[in-house]
Design a protein around this motif. Structure first.
Motif, short mmCIF file in Angstrom:
data_model
loop_
_atom_site.label_atom_id
_atom_site.label_comp_id
_atom_site.label_asym_id
_atom_site.label_seq_id
_atom_site.Cartn_x
_atom_site.Cartn_y
_atom_site.Cartn_z
N ASP A 35 -42.41 24.90 -38.26
CA ASP A 35 -41.52 23.79 -37.87
C ASP A 35 -42.17 22.44 -38.17
N GLY A 36 -42.88 22.36 -39.26
CA GLY A 36 -43.51 21.09 -39.63
C GLY A 36 -44.66 20.69 -38.73
N LEU A 37 -45.23 21.64 -38.02
CA LEU A 37 -46.33 21.33 -37.12
C LEU A 37 -47.48 22.31 -37.30
N VAL A 38 -48.69 21.82 -37.04
CA VAL A 38 -49.84 22.71 -36.99
C VAL A 38 -49.85 23.33 -35.61
N LYS A 39 -49.71 24.64 -35.56
CA LYS A 39 -49.72 25.30 -34.25
C LYS A 39 -50.86 26.28 -34.18
N VAL A 40 -51.47 26.30 -33.02
CA VAL A 40 -52.46 27.33 -32.75
C VAL A 40 -51.93 28.14 -31.58
N ASN A 41 -51.90 29.44 -31.76
CA ASN A 41 -51.38 30.33 -30.70
C ASN A 41 -50.00 29.88 -30.24
N GLY A 42 -49.21 29.41 -31.17
CA GLY A 42 -47.84 29.06 -30.86
C GLY A 42 -47.62 27.66 -30.33
N GLU B 207 -48.88 10.32 -29.18
CA GLU B 207 -48.27 11.09 -28.09
C GLU B 207 -46.75 11.00 -28.11
N LYS B 208 -46.26 9.97 -28.75
CA LYS B 208 -44.80 9.77 -28.73
C LYS B 208 -44.07 10.62 -29.76
N TYR B 209 -44.65 10.78 -30.94
CA TYR B 209 -43.94 11.47 -32.02
C TYR B 209 -44.60 12.82 -32.31
N ASP B 210 -43.81 13.87 -32.27
CA ASP B 210 -44.34 15.21 -32.50
C ASP B 210 -45.07 15.35 -33.83
N ARG B 211 -44.48 14.71 -34.85
CA ARG B 211 -45.06 14.89 -36.19
C ARG B 211 -46.50 14.37 -36.27
N LEU B 212 -46.82 13.43 -35.42
CA LEU B 212 -48.17 12.84 -35.43
C LEU B 212 -49.08 13.73 -34.60
N GLN B 213 -49.99 14.40 -35.26
CA GLN B 213 -50.85 15.34 -34.54
C GLN B 213 -52.26 14.80 -34.31
N GLY B 214 -52.33 13.47 -34.24
CA GLY B 214 -53.59 12.88 -33.82
C GLY B 214 -54.46 12.43 -34.97
N GLY B 215 -55.72 12.22 -34.66
CA GLY B 215 -56.58 11.66 -35.68
C GLY B 215 -58.06 11.81 -35.36
N PHE B 216 -58.83 11.27 -36.27
CA PHE B 216 -60.29 11.38 -36.23
C PHE B 216 -60.86 9.99 -36.46
N ILE B 217 -61.55 9.49 -35.45
CA ILE B 217 -62.15 8.15 -35.56
C ILE B 217 -63.21 8.15 -36.66
N TRP B 218 -63.28 7.04 -37.38
CA TRP B 218 -64.41 6.86 -38.29
C TRP B 218 -65.44 6.00 -37.58
N GLU B 219 -66.59 6.45 -37.25
CA GLU B 219 -67.14 7.76 -37.36
C GLU B 219 -68.01 8.00 -36.13
N TRP B 220 -68.76 9.07 -36.10
CA TRP B 220 -69.49 9.45 -34.90
C TRP B 220 -70.71 8.58 -34.63
N VAL C 178 -50.93 21.29 -31.66
CA VAL C 178 -52.18 20.73 -31.14
C VAL C 178 -52.20 19.23 -31.41
N LEU C 179 -52.72 18.48 -30.45
CA LEU C 179 -52.96 17.06 -30.68
C LEU C 179 -54.47 16.87 -30.87
N PHE C 180 -54.85 16.49 -32.08
CA PHE C 180 -56.28 16.34 -32.38
C PHE C 180 -56.80 15.00 -31.88
N LYS C 181 -57.84 15.06 -31.07
CA LYS C 181 -58.50 13.84 -30.56
C LYS C 181 -59.90 13.91 -31.12
#
Ligand code: IPT
Length: 957
Positions: A293-300, A508-521, A303-306
């Protein structure tokens, strides 16, 4: 006629991945097969060119008596106190001519020699393998005088069969390492160039019938709660998982009820793969990753990547990390609510992935591939679009996937970073999809998503991200159907990033947006005797990118920067909101998988920032996504009538593997009522007296209107308007930015050299009024500034009104007053804390009573810049003074001036003077992320507008 005077070094510039190495396979530590670490001290000889020395050093009996020593794993340029050359930092420019596959004749080459004794009980049967986990950038290897082969692919393992060559007793391992090779063209990541054998070297016994390669397939069906395990193994054997009563042949699937693995609930089952010759421990995590459904799903579940981008870094050892440092990274990530990591931009040391499995982090495992420097020539001759290089690319893809395929934490394979587009990438994606259809493929560089399972971008603005969320971003049909992540955003260089909370709101508002990865550690600062931490240019590099290498959420020594504290707050797994007046808390579980049973909740009530009562709050174990309303107790009665607020915290209810019971995971604060503002009747009148004017407790200079003292406290420099801040990296912005870069414009306009023209000093009936005009040379813009001083006999009130004149086309860096105190050390305040905050990075600023010292108020950004502001300050006490604000203000104090801070290149340039400089600001400009991304959002601009603000001064002595 041609002849050779030097040994052949053709392999160095050969586009092929190398020769002689064994095919890649899973990385594991055997339970019973012997191994011998060859880490430690090695003999070392550095040559200036690849062919300077012949290969006689590899022969047995070679006398390396006059060689130096280096530690393996390590980078030779970080050892030998400069005797072995220096690190070079470039972001994307190749530090050599772009002439693929050729590299400079000046090619630092380190010959490494290790004589080791084979333990007397080393089994005489079976085979043996010599494994290199990472060598930058090209190595040629001999054992006991016999050449094994040569390889490239710095952050990937290479193994050689050595059984026949091993001898009882002493053995000679010789490794020639070239800093530059054809492989360097594929390793143009934004980091220090650091040659050397920087990961482990190990000799592995391979008993007859031992495990060769194996692939653990452990899926989870969320509809039945069952997991299916199948371990494919090159050598047949059995798979045992005692906790699940599994005892099955390799290659045979078995389905049983299990607890699934997720980053929030990292359940691992211990197992064993047993073949005739070996037992290999397995740590099995059952989970299923799909695009649905256009989403990355784990175990159904989507996921929102933080997440965060993690380079491997240690300030003294570079990319040669020990296990404890890796664990520290993982623990810090978990303790700051992160749930994901992109291994930018190469596969990490394999032990790091074990830790991700164990503690629970989603992983994007990225291949060791970047050809960014080709952007300088419009990507002409880019190796990823040149078939001659494809075998090298496929070799890298295979070495990553085969090595790491048994980690449940890995959900994406990433083809690499910033390598443009091309057939080589497509070939990699096809190979990976075919080899491991149970994970998804990531790559940012192709916005059409030809080869990828996710639309990924870096540094997209909030606006664009919102459009993508709304699916209004166009693009190819394939792309429109894919989920979106920002594989890099929020550039944590220096002070910042700003705007995190605004991004998170969109994610958090839009399903299609599954989060992100800050640059950098982490900041890649190199520990340096004179400079503290060195960055690009500090080693005299002819090309470099300065402190662009210091852009992490943690400082080089891994102390969290304010950016990490902010991120922790913004990505809290539990949202705590309240209605203070009605005593109601709304709690929402923002996790994807876990309920709230691991958390305990506590309320506390503060009057004027001091906790007067606290207790525990019972919150149901909400399922992911659920919310509840919880009633707070009656607010305690307190006669003082001060400012009252609630604070509610979510804490770990028990010890976990990553933090102790009581660790604060999330919090919320809400006011019971409005803050009572300081009342101030102006009762005293200014009294002129011999060149001075006294007003209540204060004395002023009658000519200049400068404040000289309040009560017994001398004021070294009178409060006067200040608009300058030492530009942050995010103020300055990156050179290539096309949007307005205000840090530059501020300087062009002259905001760092404002002049103050005194218009008048008027001692009136109830006030001393000082009128001025503040403006830079050469410009017609200015700020009409009126200081109005009044007193109630004991205290002194300063009210400042500012009226901009002329056409102000830029926002102001700051707006407030600066003054100097001859001495101050301890600081106490009621307001936001404990750490620094700026308008678009203040989510983590908690209102309370805080104490610090002037020195500890400083944030140690590697390149000095504006820092250390505390937000929403009601009052502050330091140096014998108390300052109360109407309205609340921003407070900063330091032992040097802003101009000195601005001029410093390293922290060691800053020396404490004899004045403590205090800024009380009505406003500060936002921070944003323009050192690589967008600037602050418009709502965080400090526009030049008419304003009035005031402070009440009194003495505490
Ligand atoms: C992006 C790179 O992918 C990353 O390696 C790093 O250089 C980062 O920027 C900045 O620190 S590329 C950038 C030009 C968008």
């Amino acid at each position: 006629m041609s002849f050779r005077t030097t040994p052949s070094v053709d392999y160095v510039e050969d586009v092929s991945p190398g020769s002689g190495a064994l095919p890649p396979r899973a990385w594991y530590a055997s339970s019973d097969a012997r191994s011998l670490s060859l880490n430690g001290s090695w003999r070392f000889r550095l040559s200036a060119t690849a062919g300077a020395e012949d290969d006689s050093f590899a022969e047995e009996g070679y006398d390396a008596g006059n060689w130096a020593d280096v530690t393996v794993p390590g980078h030779w340029v970080l050892q030998g106190d400069g005797a072995f050359g220096s690190p070079i930092y470039t972001n994307h420019l190749y530090p050599f001519p772009v002439d693929p596959p050729y590299v400079p004749t000046e090619n630092p080459t380190g010959d490494h020699l290790r004589v080791f004794d084979l333990p007397s009980d080393w089994p005489s049967d079976g085979a043996a393998v010599l494994r290199f986990d990472g060598v930058e950038s090209c190595a040629r290897v001999w054992l006991n005088g016999t050449e094994l082969g040569e390889f490239k692919g710095s952050r990937l393992p290479h193994e050689f069969a050595v059984g026949e060559l091993l001898k009882p007793g002493s053995n000679v391992l010789a490794v020639r390492v070239h800093q530059w090779s054809a492989g360097s063209y594929l390793e143009d990541q934004d980091q220090w160039w650091l040659p050397g054998i920087f990961r482990d070297v190990t000799l592995l016994h391979r008993p007859a019938g031992s495990v060769a390669d194996f692939f653990v397939h452990a899926s989870y069906d969320h509809t039945t709660g069952e997991g299916t395990l199948r371990v494919d193994s090159d050598v047949d054997g059995r798979v045992l998982v005692p906790a699940l009563d599994i005892d099955v042949a390799t290659g045979e699937p078995v389905t049983v009820a299990v607890r699934p693995w997720t980053a929030e609930t990292p359940k691992l089952y211990d197992g064993v793969l047993a073949t005739d010759g070996e037992r290999v421990p397995l740590r099995i995590g059952f989970r299923t990753v799909v695009l649905e459904d256009g989403l990355v799903k784990v175990n159904g579940t989507a996921v929102l990547f933080k997440g965060v981008n993690r380079h491997e870094w240690h300030p003294e050892r570079g990319r040669a990390l020990d296990l404890e440092t890796m664990r520290e990274d993982v623990l810090l990530m978990k303790r700051h609510n992160l749930n994901a990591v992109r291994t930018s931009h190469y596969p990490p040391h394999p032990a790091f992935l074990d830790l991700c499995d164990e503690y629970g982090l989603w992983v994007i495992d990225e291949c060791d591939l970047e050809t960014h420097g080709f952007t300088e020539q419009d990507w002409r001759d880019n190796p990823v679009d040149d078939d001659r290089w494809t075998p090298a690319l496929l070799d890298r893809a295979a070495r990553m996937v085969e090595r790491d395929k048994n980690h449940p934490s890995i959900v994406f394979w990433s083809l690499g970073n910033e390598a443009g587009t091309g057939r080589g990438l497509t070939a990699m994606a096809e190979w990976i999809h075919d080899r491991d259809p149970e994970r998804l493929v990531h790559y940012e560089g192709d916005w059409n998503c030809r080869d990828t399972d996710v639309y990924s971008r870096m540094y997209a603005s909030h606006d664009e991200v919102e459009k993508i969320g709304q699916q209004l971003d166009g693009g190819t049909r394939k792309r429109r159907e894919l989920p979106f992540i920002q594989c890099e955003y929020a550039h944590a260089m220096g002070n910042g990033p700003g705007g995190l909370a605004d991004y998170q709101e969109l994610f958090e508002k839009y399903d299609r947006l599954q989060g992100g990865f800050i640059w950098e550690w982490i900041d890649h600062g190199v520990k340096h005797a004179e400079l503290g931490y060195a960055y690009g240019g500090d080693f005299g590099e002819e090309l470099h990118d300065g402190n662009f290498v210091c852009d992490g959420l943690v400082f080089p020594d891994r102390t969290p920067s304010p950016g990490l504290i902010e991120y922790k707050k913004v990505i809290e797994p539990v949202h705590i909101e309240g209605d203070g007046a009605n005593g109601i808390v709304h709690v929402t579980n923002k996790q994807d998988f876990a309920d709230l049973s691991a958390l305990a909740f506590e309320w506390s009530c503060q009057v004027d920032g001091e906790t007067v009562e606290s207790g525990s709050l019972s919150v149901p174990a909400l399922a992911p996504g659920e919310s509840a309303e919880v009633k707070l107790p009656e607010p305690p009665v307190d006669g003082r009538g001060g400012e009252r607020q609630w604070t509610v915290r979510a804490l770990l209810a028990d010890d976990t593997s990553w933090a102790a019971k009581g660790h604060v995971v999330a919090w919320g604060q809400f006011a019971v009522g409005a803050r009572p503002l300081p009342s101030f009747p102006a009762t005293d009148r200014p009294v002129p007296d011999e060149g001075r004017i006294t007003l209540g407790p204060a004395a002023f200079d009658a000519r200049s209107g400068a404040l000289l003292s309040i009560g017994g406290v001398e004021v070294g420099a009178t409060p006067r308007l200040d608009v300058w801040r030492a530009p942050t990296d995010n103020d300055d912005g990156a050179e290539w930015q096309t949007d307005t870069r205000y840090g530059m414009l501020w300087r062009t306009l002259g905001l760092h050299r404002m002049r103050h023209r005194l218009v008048s000093v008027e001692a009136g009936d109830d006030a001393l009024t000082v009128r001025t005009r503040v403006a830079p040379a050469a410009r017609e813009v200015g700020l009409d500034t009126v200081y109005r001083w009044t007193s109630d006999g004991e205290r002194l009130r300063l009210s400042v009104s500012v009226t901009p004149e002329g056409d102000w086309t830029v926002p102001l860096p700051r707006l407030g007053v600066r003054f100097g105190l001859p001495e101050a050390d301890r600081v106490e305040w009621f307001g936001g804390g404990p750490g620094e905050a700026y308008p678009d990075s203040k989510a983590a600023s908690m209102v309370g009573r805080w104490q610090s010292t002037v020195d500890r108020l400083q944030t140690p950004y590697v390149r000095p810049q504006e820092n250390g502001a505390r937000a929403d300050v009601r009052w502050v006490e330091l140096g014998g003074l108390r300052v109360e604000g109407d309205p609340e203000f921003w407070f900063t104090a330091r032992r040097w001036t802003t101009e000195q801070l601005d001029a410093a290149r390293h922290r060691t340039d800053l020396a404490a003077g004899d004045t403590v400089w205090v800024n009380l600001d009505h406003g500060l400009h936002g921070i944003g992320s323009q050192s690589c991304g967008p600037g602050p959002l418009p709502q965080y601009f400090l526009n030049a507008e008419p304003v009035e603000f005031s402070f009440v001064f009194s003495t505490t002595r």
